[in-house]
Design a protein around this motif. Structure first.
Motif, PDB file in Angstrom:
ATOM      1  N   ILE A   1       0.850  -1.197   0.000  1.00  0.00           N
ATOM      2  CA  ILE A   1       0.000   0.000   0.000  1.00  0.00           C
ATOM      3  C   ILE A   1       0.886   1.246   0.000  1.00  0.00           C
ATOM      4  CG2 ILE A   1      -1.828   1.267   1.192  1.00  0.00           C
ATOM      5  CD1 ILE A   1      -2.738  -1.315   2.477  1.00  0.00           C
ATOM      6  N   PRO A   2       0.771   2.116  -1.009  1.00  0.00           N
ATOM      7  CA  PRO A   2       1.587   3.339  -1.034  1.00  0.00           C
ATOM      8  C   PRO A   2       1.163   4.324   0.048  1.00  0.00           C
ATOM      9  CG  PRO A   2       0.013   3.347  -2.841  1.00  0.00           C
ATOM     10  CD  PRO A   2      -0.091   1.980  -2.200  1.00  0.00           C
ATOM     11  N   VAL A   3       2.041   5.274   0.357  1.00  0.00           N
ATOM     12  CA  VAL A   3       1.810   6.237   1.430  1.00  0.00           C
ATOM     13  C   VAL A   3       1.937   7.657   0.899  1.00  0.00           C
ATOM     14  CG1 VAL A   3       2.493   7.022   3.724  1.00  0.00           C
ATOM     15  CG2 VAL A   3       2.798   4.603   3.099  1.00  0.00           C
ATOM     16  N   LEU A   4       0.966   8.488   1.212  1.00  0.00           N
ATOM     17  CA  LEU A   4       1.035   9.921   0.941  1.00  0.00           C
ATOM     18  C   LEU A   4       1.047  10.632   2.285  1.00  0.00           C
ATOM     19  CD1 LEU A   4       0.965  12.343  -0.990  1.00  0.00           C
ATOM     20  CD2 LEU A   4      -1.535  12.228  -0.923  1.00  0.00           C
ATOM     21  N   SER A   5       2.178  11.238   2.622  1.00  0.00           N
ATOM     22  CA  SER A   5       2.353  11.897   3.917  1.00  0.00           C
ATOM     23  C   SER A   5       2.671  13.367   3.705  1.00  0.00           C
ATOM     24  CB  SER A   5       3.490  11.237   4.699  1.00  0.00           C
ATOM     25  OG  SER A   5       3.831  11.992   5.847  1.00  0.00           O
ATOM     26  N   GLU A   6       2.276  14.200   4.666  1.00  0.00           N
ATOM     27  CA  GLU A   6       2.574  15.626   4.564  1.00  0.00           C
ATOM     28  C   GLU A   6       4.060  15.879   4.371  1.00  0.00           C
ATOM     29  OE1 GLU A   6       2.025  19.889   6.880  1.00  0.00           O
ATOM     30  OE2 GLU A   6       1.553  18.040   7.955  1.00  0.00           O
ATOM     31  N   GLU A   7       4.886  15.114   5.060  1.00  0.00           N
ATOM     32  CA  GLU A   7       6.322  15.337   4.969  1.00  0.00           C
ATOM     33  C   GLU A   7       6.957  14.584   3.803  1.00  0.00           C
ATOM     34  OE1 GLU A   7       7.055  17.769   6.605  1.00  0.00           O
ATOM     35  OE2 GLU A   7       5.349  17.702   7.956  1.00  0.00           O
TER      36      GLU A   7
ATOM     37  N   ALA B   1       5.135  14.760   0.470  1.00  0.00           N
ATOM     38  CA  ALA B   1       4.017  15.019  -0.457  1.00  0.00           C
ATOM     39  C   ALA B   1       4.457  15.370  -1.872  1.00  0.00           C
ATOM     40  CB  ALA B   1       3.151  16.143   0.106  1.00  0.00           C
ATOM     41  N   GLU B   2       5.731  15.145  -2.184  1.00  0.00           N
ATOM     42  CA  GLU B   2       6.209  15.535  -3.510  1.00  0.00           C
ATOM     43  C   GLU B   2       5.928  14.466  -4.569  1.00  0.00           C
ATOM     44  OE1 GLU B   2       9.239  13.210  -1.371  1.00  0.00           O
ATOM     45  OE2 GLU B   2       8.106  15.017  -0.872  1.00  0.00           O
ATOM     46  N   ILE B   3       5.204  13.414  -4.239  1.00  0.00           N
ATOM     47  CA  ILE B   3       4.875  12.361  -5.206  1.00  0.00           C
ATOM     48  C   ILE B   3       4.037  12.961  -6.327  1.00  0.00           C
ATOM     49  CG2 ILE B   3       3.706  10.147  -5.539  1.00  0.00           C
ATOM     50  CD1 ILE B   3       4.169   9.628  -2.529  1.00  0.00           C
TER      51      ILE B   3
ATOM     52  N   ARG C   1       0.377   9.108  -8.527  1.00  0.00           N
ATOM     53  CA  ARG C   1      -0.716   8.922  -7.569  1.00  0.00           C
ATOM     54  C   ARG C   1      -2.039   8.578  -8.233  1.00  0.00           C
ATOM     55  NH1 ARG C   1      -2.527  13.157  -5.504  1.00  0.00           N
ATOM     56  NH2 ARG C   1      -1.252  14.866  -6.304  1.00  0.00           N
ATOM     57  N   ALA C   2      -2.252   9.084  -9.437  1.00  0.00           N
ATOM     58  CA  ALA C   2      -3.540   8.923 -10.117  1.00  0.00           C
ATOM     59  C   ALA C   2      -3.916   7.460 -10.318  1.00  0.00           C
ATOM     60  CB  ALA C   2      -3.512   9.644 -11.460  1.00  0.00           C
ATOM     61  N   HIS C   3      -2.923   6.578 -10.320  1.00  0.00           N
ATOM     62  CA  HIS C   3      -3.186   5.150 -10.558  1.00  0.00           C
ATOM     63  C   HIS C   3      -3.368   4.360  -9.264  1.00  0.00           C
ATOM     64  CE1 HIS C   3      -2.270   5.827 -14.773  1.00  0.00           C
ATOM     65  NE2 HIS C   3      -1.145   6.430 -14.411  1.00  0.00           N
TER      66      HIS C   3
ATOM     67  N   GLU D   1     -19.241  23.627  -1.878  1.00  0.00           N
ATOM     68  CA  GLU D   1     -19.802  24.127  -3.132  1.00  0.00           C
ATOM     69  C   GLU D   1     -20.993  23.325  -3.641  1.00  0.00           C
ATOM     70  OE1 GLU D   1     -16.057  21.744  -4.412  1.00  0.00           O
ATOM     71  OE2 GLU D   1     -16.745  22.941  -2.712  1.00  0.00           O
ATOM     72  N   ASP D   2     -21.053  22.028  -3.313  1.00  0.00           N
ATOM     73  CA  ASP D   2     -22.156  21.219  -3.858  1.00  0.00           C
ATOM     74  C   ASP D   2     -22.754  20.223  -2.865  1.00  0.00           C
ATOM     75  OD1 ASP D   2     -20.120  19.392  -3.659  1.00  0.00           O
ATOM     76  OD2 ASP D   2     -19.863  19.104  -5.823  1.00  0.00           O
ATOM     77  N   GLN D   3     -22.290  20.255  -1.610  1.00  0.00           N
ATOM     78  CA  GLN D   3     -22.815  19.367  -0.568  1.00  0.00           C
ATOM     79  C   GLN D   3     -22.615  17.887  -0.886  1.00  0.00           C
ATOM     80  OE1 GLN D   3     -24.210  20.701   2.558  1.00  0.00           O
ATOM     81  NE2 GLN D   3     -22.913  22.216   1.540  1.00  0.00           N
ATOM     82  N   GLU D   4     -21.596  17.582  -1.680  1.00  0.00           N
ATOM     83  CA  GLU D   4     -21.249  16.196  -1.982  1.00  0.00           C
ATOM     84  C   GLU D   4     -20.163  15.719  -1.018  1.00  0.00           C
ATOM     85  OE1 GLU D   4     -22.629  14.111  -4.209  1.00  0.00           O
ATOM     86  OE2 GLU D   4     -24.095  15.660  -4.743  1.00  0.00           O
ATOM     87  N   ARG D   5     -20.059  14.390  -0.891  1.00  0.00           N
ATOM     88  CA  ARG D   5     -19.081  13.806   0.013  1.00  0.00           C
ATOM     89  C   ARG D   5     -17.657  14.189  -0.380  1.00  0.00           C
ATOM     90  NH1 ARG D   5     -17.921   7.307   0.645  1.00  0.00           N
ATOM     91  NH2 ARG D   5     -16.720   7.382   2.590  1.00  0.00           N
ATOM     92  N   PHE D   6     -16.868  14.536   0.622  1.00  0.00           N
ATOM     93  CA  PHE D   6     -15.469  14.910   0.418  1.00  0.00           C
ATOM     94  C   PHE D   6     -14.692  13.719  -0.132  1.00  0.00           C
ATOM     95  CE2 PHE D   6     -12.029  17.785   2.179  1.00  0.00           C
ATOM     96  CZ  PHE D   6     -12.564  18.935   1.632  1.00  0.00           C
ATOM     97  N   TYR D   7     -13.842  13.935  -1.162  1.00  0.00           N
ATOM     98  CA  TYR D   7     -13.041  12.850  -1.715  1.00  0.00           C
ATOM     99  C   TYR D   7     -11.575  13.258  -1.799  1.00  0.00           C
ATOM    100  CZ  TYR D   7     -12.986  15.299  -6.213  1.00  0.00           C
ATOM    101  OH  TYR D   7     -12.794  16.224  -7.201  1.00  0.00           O
ATOM    102  N   TYR D   8     -10.706  12.285  -2.113  1.00  0.00           N
ATOM    103  CA  TYR D   8      -9.265  12.479  -1.968  1.00  0.00           C
ATOM    104  C   TYR D   8      -8.470  12.053  -3.201  1.00  0.00           C
ATOM    105  CZ  TYR D   8     -10.421  13.483   2.830  1.00  0.00           C
ATOM    106  OH  TYR D   8     -10.959  14.063   3.941  1.00  0.00           O
ATOM    107  N   ASN D   9      -7.171  12.317  -3.101  1.00  0.00           N
ATOM    108  CA  ASN D   9      -6.193  12.057  -4.157  1.00  0.00           C
ATOM    109  C   ASN D   9      -6.484  12.891  -5.404  1.00  0.00           C
ATOM    110  OD1 ASN D   9      -3.814  10.916  -5.066  1.00  0.00           O
ATOM    111  ND2 ASN D   9      -4.812   9.102  -5.908  1.00  0.00           N
ATOM    112  N   ARG D  10      -6.769  14.170  -5.170  1.00  0.00           N
ATOM    113  CA  ARG D  10      -6.937  15.112  -6.262  1.00  0.00           C
ATOM    114  C   ARG D  10      -5.556  15.582  -6.734  1.00  0.00           C
ATOM    115  NH1 ARG D  10      -9.942  16.745  -2.022  1.00  0.00           N
ATOM    116  NH2 ARG D  10      -8.523  18.501  -1.706  1.00  0.00           N
ATOM    117  N   GLU D  11      -5.513  16.150  -7.936  1.00  0.00           N
ATOM    118  CA  GLU D  11      -4.225  16.644  -8.446  1.00  0.00           C
ATOM    119  C   GLU D  11      -3.684  17.744  -7.537  1.00  0.00           C
ATOM    120  OE1 GLU D  11      -2.126  18.241 -12.568  1.00  0.00           O
ATOM    121  OE2 GLU D  11      -4.281  17.809 -12.526  1.00  0.00           O
TER     122      GLU D  11
END
Length: 265
Positions: free
Chosen positions: A59-65, A67-69, A74-76, A244-254
Motif C-alpha cells: 500500500i503506497p503512502v502519501l504523507s505531509e512530509e 508530499a512531492e509524489i 498517484r492517479a493510478h 460548493e455542492d454538498q457532496e461527500r469529500f473525496y481524496y487524491n486530487r491533483e
C-alpha cells in the motif's frame, strides 16, 4: 482491510517520538508555505513510514512530509495511506496538548478507516467502515491483542448526551465572517448556539463524540489534515460535505489543497 490494532501500534510509536521532543526545547523551521516544522514532525514521519511500509508494503503512502509524489503516479493508486505525522504543529509549539497523529486508509478516493492519536492526552480515536467509531483513553497504559480486542476495550461513539443547544466548532478568538454568518443562520431558527473549540483534527473527534453538531471549515486545509477525521466522523454516523455542492469529500486530487467543507452530525 488493514488491522486497526497494528495502526494503533504505529501511531503510539510515532506519538512517543513526538513526546520526546515535546518535553525539551526545540527549534522551529518554516516551510515554503510559511507553516512551521519541527524535528518532531520529521521523527513521527519516519516512524510511521517505517511502520506502514514494513506492515503493509503493498500500500503506497502519501504523507505531509513526503508530499512531492507526482500526480501522474498517484492517479493510478486504487488505495493508499494518507498521513499527517503531526497535525497541529502550532498547538505543539504552544505546548497546549492539542496535537495529533493522523493515519487514514483511502480506497477509490474515499476514507474507509482512520485513526487519530493525541499523544499528550494519551487518547485514541478510530473508525472503520462497517464497524463504527470508538474512543480509547490511557492508551499507552494497556495492551491490545488484536483489532477485536481494541474495539472491545474502547467506547463506542457518539457517546455524548443530547442537549437542546447546537454546538458549533469554531475559533472563539479568530471567528471568520463566513463562520459567523453560519452561526447566525442557525440562530434565526430560534436555536441556542454555543461555540466549542479544539486544536488540530480533534475538531473532527468532537463531532464523532457528539459534543459538537457542526464544524464549518471555511478556510484552506490539505488532504492529510482531514482524511482520518473524515473516516472517524463517517463511521460515527456523521458527514463531511464539500461546501460548493454538498457532496461527500473525496481524496487524491491533483491539487492536494482542500476547498471549504462542512462536517455535521
Amino acid at each position: 482491510m488493514a488491522d486497526l490494532s497494528k495502526l494503533m501500534d504505529i501511531a503510539l510509536k510515532a506519538g512517543q517520538e513526538i513526546l520526546k521532543v515535546y518535553k525539551e526545547d526545540f527549534d522551529v523551521e518554516v516551510k515554503e508555505d510559511n507553516s512551521p516544522l519541527t524535528i518532531a514532525d520529521k521523527r513521527s514521519h519516519e516512524t510511521i513510514m517505517d511502520g506502514l511500509q514494513s506492515t503493509y508494503p503493498e500500500i503506497p503512502v502519501l504523507s505531509e512530509e513526503g508530499a512531492e509524489i507526482p500526480y501522474d503516479e498517484r492517479a493510478h493508486w486504487g488505495h493508499f495511506w494518507l498521513v499527517d505525522p503531526l497535525d497541529g504543529t502550532k498547538e505543539f509549539i504552544k505546548k497546549n496538548g492539542e496535537f495529533t497523529v493522523n493515519i487514514a486508509l483511502i480506497e477509490v478516493k474515499y476514507p474507509v478507516m482512520g485513526i487519530i492519536y493525541a499523544p499528550a492526552l494519551d487518547t485514541l480515536y478510530f473508525g472503520k467502515e462497517g464497524h463504527g467509531a470508538f474512543k480509547l483513553e490511557n492508551v499507552s497504559e494497556g495492551t491490545v491483542e488484536d483489532e477485536a480486542d481494541l474495539i472491545r476495550k474502547s467506547e463506542k461513539l457518539p457517546n455524548a448526551k443530547e442537549t437542546d443547544v447546537i454546538n458549533v466548532v469554531a475559533s472563539r478568538s479568530h471567528m471568520s465572517d463566513d463562520t459567523q454568518a453560519f452561526i447566525d443562520d442557525l440562530k434565526k431558527d430560534g436555536q441556542e448556539v454555543d461555540v466549542v473549540s479544539a486544536g488540530s483534527s480533534l475538531k473532527f473527534c468532537l463531532l464523532a463524540e457528539g459534543k459538537a453538531d457542526y464544524y464549518p471549515r471555511y478556510a484552506p486545509t490539505m488532504e492529510w489534515d482531514t482524511g482520518a477525521g473524515q473516516a472517524i466522523v463517517e463511521a460515527s454516523g456523521g458527514k463531511v460535505l464539500r461546501h460548493e455542492d454538498q457532496e461527500r469529500f473525496y481524496y487524491n486530487r491533483e491539487n492536494l489543497k482542500n476547498g471549504w467543507f462542512l462536517v455535521k452530525r
